[in-house]
Design an enzyme around this catalytic site. Sequence first.
Site, PDB file in Angstrom:
ATOM      1  N   SER A 167     -10.043  -1.331   6.743  1.00 34.85           N
ATOM      2  CA  SER A 167      -9.395  -1.061   5.460  1.00 34.85           C
ATOM      3  C   SER A 167      -8.667  -2.232   4.824  1.00 34.85           C
ATOM      4  CB  SER A 167      -8.425   0.119   5.595  1.00 34.85           C
ATOM      5  OG  SER A 167      -9.132   1.323   5.775  1.00 34.85           O
ATOM      6  N   SER A 203      -9.650   1.287   2.899  1.00 35.64           N
ATOM      7  CA  SER A 203      -8.821   2.180   2.120  1.00 35.64           C
ATOM      8  C   SER A 203      -7.745   1.463   1.308  1.00 35.64           C
ATOM      9  CB  SER A 203      -8.156   3.202   3.049  1.00 35.64           C
ATOM     10  OG  SER A 203      -7.268   2.549   3.949  1.00 35.64           O
ATOM     11  N   LYS A 257       0.835  -1.203   0.000  1.00 38.53           N
ATOM     12  CA  LYS A 257       0.000   0.000   0.000  1.00 38.53           C
ATOM     13  C   LYS A 257       0.871   1.256   0.000  1.00 38.53           C
ATOM     14  CE  LYS A 257      -4.005   1.738   2.711  1.00 38.53           C
ATOM     15  NZ  LYS A 257      -4.851   1.380   3.879  1.00 38.53           N
TER      16      LYS A 257
END
Length: 433
Positions: free
Chosen positions: A163, A139, A63
Amino acid sequence: MSTAVRDALEAALVRIDDPTSDGRVTYTKVYTERARAEADAADARAKVGVSLSPLDGWVISVKDLFDVAGETTTAGSSILRNRPPATVDAPVIARLRGAGAVIVGKTNMSEFAFSGIGINPHFGTPGNAADKSRVPGGSSSGAGVSVAEGTARMGLGTDTGGSIRIPAALNGCVGFKPTANRISKTGAFPLSYALDSIGPLAKTVADCAATDAVLAGEEPWTLDPAPIAGLRFGIPRGRLFGQMEPEVEKAFEASVAKLGKAGARITEVSIEDLLQDLADAMAKAPFVAIEAAAVHAEWLEDRARDFDPRVLARIRIGAKALASDYIRLVNKRAELILRMRDRLADIDAMILPTTPIRAPKIFDLIASDDQFWAANGLVLRNTTVGNIFDFCGASLPCQPAKGLPIGFMMTALAGQDRRLLRMAAGVEALFQG
């Protein structure tokens, strides 16, 4: 010499660069040459029978909020684009490299990790792996898509309110959120100091377990799936089961029936009073918004126009809270965690749908604030409980053969990570059987 790792990497690179896919939206950075060197090194080790870890040679994604030495960490925001580059890898990145993993690239995310939807106005929005017109969940949006589409065997994500588990559920893969303090958060751009946790998205529980051991700095271990017979599962019916899509309800109840048939002891457990006390405590501002306001205080007003307006709106709610509000909330959370531990003492895990809805259409949520906020609240509702009450949790696919992915969530008390992974592996085997 075998070129299995290099071949897997090249297949991933072709998929990422395919103009008919949105690989260059799923990924914000691709490490083509470095990844090739890492893949060749993994193949060379394999040739002589050397393995650095169970992850050696895995092609993985990370990420875009983890520090990678020599480059700027943007955390999905245009505000950070001109910050100085990181000087060292985040500890979790260093551990993955030391384990022999091949990092193909950094994945897209909701700005500053502050949304369960995955829409990003700065870097674009990755389409859901099952239907490109639908949101990927956030997310860790690109992480979920990269795993579900096969450009990464594991996607490293973070989970502050869901997330990891939300994009896993909406894209049809496995997501594991460890106990928050299990894994070092140094070098990961924060959303909430107290609630952030770092973990994997993968195709299997076994891959999540292998990754978790590396991230936690533990020795590899054998994941023996727990027998289902005799496991005690609690279903927290009430507000966490409201506004469910019929397809989600049907898939969840079918999963519960399978568990019961396999000998699991399933009871209903009421946590409504604890959830109401939590809602009352966060009436002025959510925990995550208050901590996010502290993280972003330096540029909250000076760079206001550069924020995603929907992210800015949530941070500003937190900025209005007083220090006394925050201190009371911290103390209330500690009390609620202890009360929840007592409440769940007689069960092995709570089970519930990861999200009460499947992935909505991207266009609908970009076009309408009302639809965005409604969907964001729903996808975060069930998962956030795990972060506030300091649980570990896993989301497993449980959808029928056809249709949009649906997630089945298992959640257990802090520190029971390996036990939860064993139970999740048992449930996964049952669902796939």
